[in-house]
Design a protein around this motif. Structure first.
Motif, mmCIF file in Angstrom:
data_model
loop_
_atom_site.group_PDB
_atom_site.id
_atom_site.type_symbol
_atom_site.label_atom_id
_atom_site.label_comp_id
_atom_site.label_asym_id
_atom_site.label_seq_id
_atom_site.Cartn_x
_atom_site.Cartn_y
_atom_site.Cartn_z
ATOM 1 N N ALA A 1 43.900 29.017 56.518
ATOM 2 C CA ALA A 1 44.920 29.870 55.896
ATOM 3 C C ALA A 1 44.427 30.416 54.564
ATOM 4 O O ALA A 1 44.624 31.591 54.250
ATOM 5 C CB ALA A 1 46.211 29.087 55.708
ATOM 6 N N GLY A 2 43.779 29.549 53.778
ATOM 7 C CA GLY A 2 43.264 29.987 52.488
ATOM 8 C C GLY A 2 42.172 31.022 52.626
ATOM 9 O O GLY A 2 42.123 32.001 51.870
ATOM 10 N N VAL A 3 41.295 30.819 53.611
ATOM 11 C CA VAL A 3 40.205 31.770 53.846
ATOM 12 C C VAL A 3 40.768 33.116 54.284
ATOM 13 O O VAL A 3 40.350 34.169 53.788
ATOM 14 C CB VAL A 3 39.218 31.223 54.898
ATOM 15 C CG1 VAL A 3 38.229 32.298 55.311
ATOM 16 C CG2 VAL A 3 38.473 30.015 54.338
ATOM 17 N N TRP A 4 41.723 33.094 55.216
ATOM 18 C CA TRP A 4 42.309 34.353 55.695
ATOM 19 C C TRP A 4 43.028 35.093 54.569
ATOM 20 O O TRP A 4 42.935 36.326 54.463
ATOM 21 C CB TRP A 4 43.287 34.087 56.836
ATOM 22 C CG TRP A 4 42.618 33.909 58.160
ATOM 23 C CD1 TRP A 4 42.487 32.746 58.870
ATOM 24 C CD2 TRP A 4 41.964 34.917 58.943
ATOM 25 N NE1 TRP A 4 41.795 32.964 60.035
ATOM 26 C CE2 TRP A 4 41.462 34.286 60.105
ATOM 27 C CE3 TRP A 4 41.761 36.278 58.765
ATOM 28 C CZ2 TRP A 4 40.770 34.984 61.096
ATOM 29 C CZ3 TRP A 4 41.061 36.970 59.745
ATOM 30 C CH2 TRP A 4 40.582 36.336 60.891
ATOM 31 N N PHE A 5 43.757 34.346 53.719
ATOM 32 C CA PHE A 5 44.462 34.989 52.603
ATOM 33 C C PHE A 5 43.468 35.586 51.615
ATOM 34 O O PHE A 5 43.678 36.690 51.100
ATOM 35 C CB PHE A 5 45.365 33.977 51.900
ATOM 36 C CG PHE A 5 46.144 34.567 50.747
ATOM 37 C CD1 PHE A 5 47.091 35.557 50.953
ATOM 38 C CD2 PHE A 5 45.902 34.136 49.445
ATOM 39 C CE1 PHE A 5 47.802 36.106 49.902
ATOM 40 C CE2 PHE A 5 46.613 34.676 48.386
ATOM 41 C CZ PHE A 5 47.564 35.665 48.615
ATOM 42 N N ALA A 6 42.375 34.858 51.364
ATOM 43 C CA ALA A 6 41.357 35.376 50.450
ATOM 44 C C ALA A 6 40.727 36.650 51.001
ATOM 45 O O ALA A 6 40.493 37.618 50.263
ATOM 46 C CB ALA A 6 40.286 34.308 50.207
ATOM 47 N N TYR A 7 40.470 36.685 52.316
ATOM 48 C CA TYR A 7 39.925 37.893 52.920
ATOM 49 C C TYR A 7 40.925 39.047 52.859
ATOM 50 O O TYR A 7 40.538 40.201 52.671
ATOM 51 C CB TYR A 7 39.505 37.629 54.364
ATOM 52 C CG TYR A 7 38.084 37.141 54.481
ATOM 53 C CD1 TYR A 7 37.025 37.954 54.083
ATOM 54 C CD2 TYR A 7 37.787 35.870 54.958
ATOM 55 C CE1 TYR A 7 35.717 37.514 54.168
ATOM 56 C CE2 TYR A 7 36.484 35.420 55.045
ATOM 57 C CZ TYR A 7 35.453 36.254 54.649
ATOM 58 O OH TYR A 7 34.154 35.812 54.725
ATOM 59 N N PHE A 8 42.185 38.735 53.011
ATOM 60 C CA PHE A 8 43.213 39.781 52.866
ATOM 61 C C PHE A 8 43.149 40.397 51.472
ATOM 62 O O PHE A 8 43.257 41.620 51.308
ATOM 63 C CB PHE A 8 44.606 39.188 53.109
ATOM 64 C CG PHE A 8 45.730 40.122 52.750
ATOM 65 C CD1 PHE A 8 46.114 41.131 53.621
ATOM 66 C CD2 PHE A 8 46.389 40.005 51.537
ATOM 67 C CE1 PHE A 8 47.148 42.002 53.292
ATOM 68 C CE2 PHE A 8 47.418 40.860 51.191
ATOM 69 C CZ PHE A 8 47.802 41.874 52.077
ATOM 70 N N LEU A 9 42.948 39.555 50.475
ATOM 71 C CA LEU A 9 42.894 40.050 49.101
ATOM 72 C C LEU A 9 41.689 40.959 48.879
ATOM 73 O O LEU A 9 41.816 42.031 48.276
ATOM 74 C CB LEU A 9 42.854 38.877 48.114
ATOM 75 C CG LEU A 9 44.145 38.061 47.979
ATOM 76 C CD1 LEU A 9 43.913 36.848 47.084
ATOM 77 C CD2 LEU A 9 45.276 38.912 47.412
ATOM 78 N N ILE A 10 40.510 40.551 49.352
ATOM 79 C CA ILE A 10 39.328 41.382 49.073
ATOM 80 C C ILE A 10 39.231 42.573 50.022
ATOM 81 O O ILE A 10 38.581 43.564 49.695
ATOM 82 C CB ILE A 10 38.025 40.549 49.109
ATOM 83 C CG1 ILE A 10 37.690 40.083 50.527
ATOM 84 C CG2 ILE A 10 38.102 39.389 48.145
ATOM 85 C CD1 ILE A 10 36.293 39.498 50.640
ATOM 86 N N TYR A 11 39.858 42.486 51.188
ATOM 87 C CA TYR A 11 39.859 43.621 52.107
ATOM 88 C C TYR A 11 40.923 44.650 51.727
ATOM 89 O O TYR A 11 40.626 45.822 51.499
ATOM 90 C CB TYR A 11 40.139 43.154 53.542
ATOM 91 C CG TYR A 11 38.958 42.586 54.289
ATOM 92 C CD1 TYR A 11 37.698 42.469 53.694
ATOM 93 C CD2 TYR A 11 39.093 42.143 55.593
ATOM 94 C CE1 TYR A 11 36.622 41.943 54.390
ATOM 95 C CE2 TYR A 11 38.015 41.614 56.299
ATOM 96 C CZ TYR A 11 36.789 41.515 55.697
ATOM 97 O OH TYR A 11 35.721 41.004 56.385
ATOM 98 N N VAL A 12 42.167 44.212 51.679
ATOM 99 C CA VAL A 12 43.295 45.134 51.519
ATOM 100 C C VAL A 12 43.585 45.437 50.053
ATOM 101 O O VAL A 12 43.714 46.602 49.662
ATOM 102 C CB VAL A 12 44.551 44.570 52.208
ATOM 103 C CG1 VAL A 12 45.734 45.514 52.021
ATOM 104 C CG2 VAL A 12 44.292 44.348 53.693
ATOM 105 N N VAL A 13 43.679 44.377 49.232
ATOM 106 C CA VAL A 13 44.040 44.599 47.827
ATOM 107 C C VAL A 13 42.956 45.390 47.110
ATOM 108 O O VAL A 13 43.243 46.352 46.391
ATOM 109 C CB VAL A 13 44.306 43.258 47.118
ATOM 110 C CG1 VAL A 13 44.482 43.476 45.617
ATOM 111 C CG2 VAL A 13 45.549 42.601 47.699
ATOM 112 N N TRP A 14 41.699 45.018 47.287
ATOM 113 C CA TRP A 14 40.620 45.768 46.634
ATOM 114 C C TRP A 14 40.585 47.206 47.131
ATOM 115 O O TRP A 14 40.342 48.131 46.365
ATOM 116 C CB TRP A 14 39.276 45.086 46.872
ATOM 117 C CG TRP A 14 38.795 44.362 45.657
ATOM 118 C CD1 TRP A 14 39.309 44.447 44.399
ATOM 119 C CD2 TRP A 14 37.704 43.440 45.583
ATOM 120 N NE1 TRP A 14 38.617 43.628 43.543
ATOM 121 C CE2 TRP A 14 37.626 43.005 44.247
ATOM 122 C CE3 TRP A 14 36.805 42.951 46.508
ATOM 123 C CZ2 TRP A 14 36.674 42.102 43.812
ATOM 124 C CZ3 TRP A 14 35.849 42.043 46.082
ATOM 125 C CH2 TRP A 14 35.778 41.618 44.744
#
Length: 328
Positions: free
Chosen positions: A20-33
């Motif tokens: 869950a933490g890895v997926w959320f982190a990827y969401f941040l660098i993929y979508v938020v960035w």
């Protein structure tokens, strides 16, 4: 671009890295960035570029440094501060300055497309690795393809149908920024003896603070602080500034640093393929930006080139990560 490819590898610590933490982190660098390009454009409707950078990185840097200090990290080491000053000024300050200046002439979508070519410039200027890289037909093809994509977009901006007739200036500013970022990345790779320390959380905080100092100097020199009526700045610009501080500079970058510890660097670097698509989608939907067929072709060409130049590096990074962590 936003401090994304320093070329330094951090210590891997897979333990405790839940899915869950890895997926959320990827969401941040993929979508938020990817979304930050749009929010920079909105914030620039109320703030001058240098003042925007100064406010963003001063607040973000102080918050991150304070958090690191509370966690007991050594945040005042002389070597850490000195190395972070170089990285913060050469990479973060110049990178964000050119992105914001370019958005005076170009849409956020087009800025994101051209910025995605940074990996191509890094490979092109990595002289010590030329002998190895240029043996690969895929790498050589990728570099040439990336240049073709940038030239295609530049030529489009020379046409009378370009948005404001000065788009070619924005392209040139961005290309300069990509080249500077590439040279700074290579400096960090070959010259920085404290790469891991500088690219940890405390080092990131100091990078932001040194970048903010440069932005303040430029803002004062340009008269931004005296000419800006803060009461007249629209609420959307203030919201965008807060978004860039909290989500762009703190959460997404922290997620990036953490992912580099628990996942292969080349896998984390795949955000470079996703960010432009997110930026284009948000620019078209929220920003009502017009994306031309030439720009879509340019996006496809540049991302194809990035995939080609990174192909061998992805394989090597994944194999190394698995070997270090006893994975098959």
């Amino acid at each position: 671009m936003d401090l994304k490819d320093s070329g330094a590898s951090l210590e891997r610590r897979p333990a405790g890295a839940g899915k869950a933490g890895v997926w959320f982190a990827y969401f941040l660098i993929y979508v938020v960035w990817g979304s930050t390009y749009y929010f920079i454009g909105v914030a620039l409707k109320g703030f001058p570029p240098f003042l925007l950078g100064a406010l963003r990185f001063t607040v973000a840097g102080l918050l991150l440094l304070g958090w690191c200090h509370m966690r007991g990290e050594p945040v005042f080491g002389k070597n850490l501060i000195r190395k972070s000053a170089v990285s913060g000024i050469v990479l973060l300050f110049i990178d964000m300055a050119v992105v914001m200046l370019a958005q005076r002439y170009l849409s956020s979508s087009l800025v994101a497309i051209i910025a995605s070519s940074t990996a191509v410039w890094i490979m092109a200027f990595d002289v010590p690795a030329w002998k190895r890289n240029f043996r690969s037909a895929a790498t050589l093809t990728g570099i040439l393809t990336g240049f073709l994509g940038v030239i295609l977009l530049y030529v489009e901006q020379l046409s009378p149908d370009a948005t404001d007739g000065h788009g070619e200036y924005g392209i040139l500013i961005l290309v300069f920024g990509c080249i500077t970022w590439a040279l700074g990345t290579l400096y960090a790779k070959y010259r920085s003896s404290a790469a891991e320390e500088v690219n940890a959380f405390a080092g990131s905080a100091w990078q932001m603070l040194f970048a903010s100092a440069m932005f303040w100097i430029c803002a004062l020199a340009a008269g931004d602080t005296g000419h800006t009526d803060f009461t007249a700045i629209p609420s959307s610009a203030w919201f965008s500034l807060a978004y860039l501080i909290v989500f762009g500079s703190l959460m997404a970058y922290s997620a990036y640093v953490w992912l580099l510890k628990v996942r292969p660097a080349a896998e984390v670097g795949t955000h470079a393929y996703v960010n432009p698509f997110v930026a284009v989608f948000i620019g078209m939907t929220l920003g009502k930006e017009q994306v031309t067929a030439v720009q879509l072709v340019g996006l496809a060409v540049i991302l194809l080139s990035v995939m080609l130049v990174n192909r061998s590096r992805v394989k090597k990074s994944s194999l190394k990560f698995r070997k270090q962590n006893g994975l098959r």
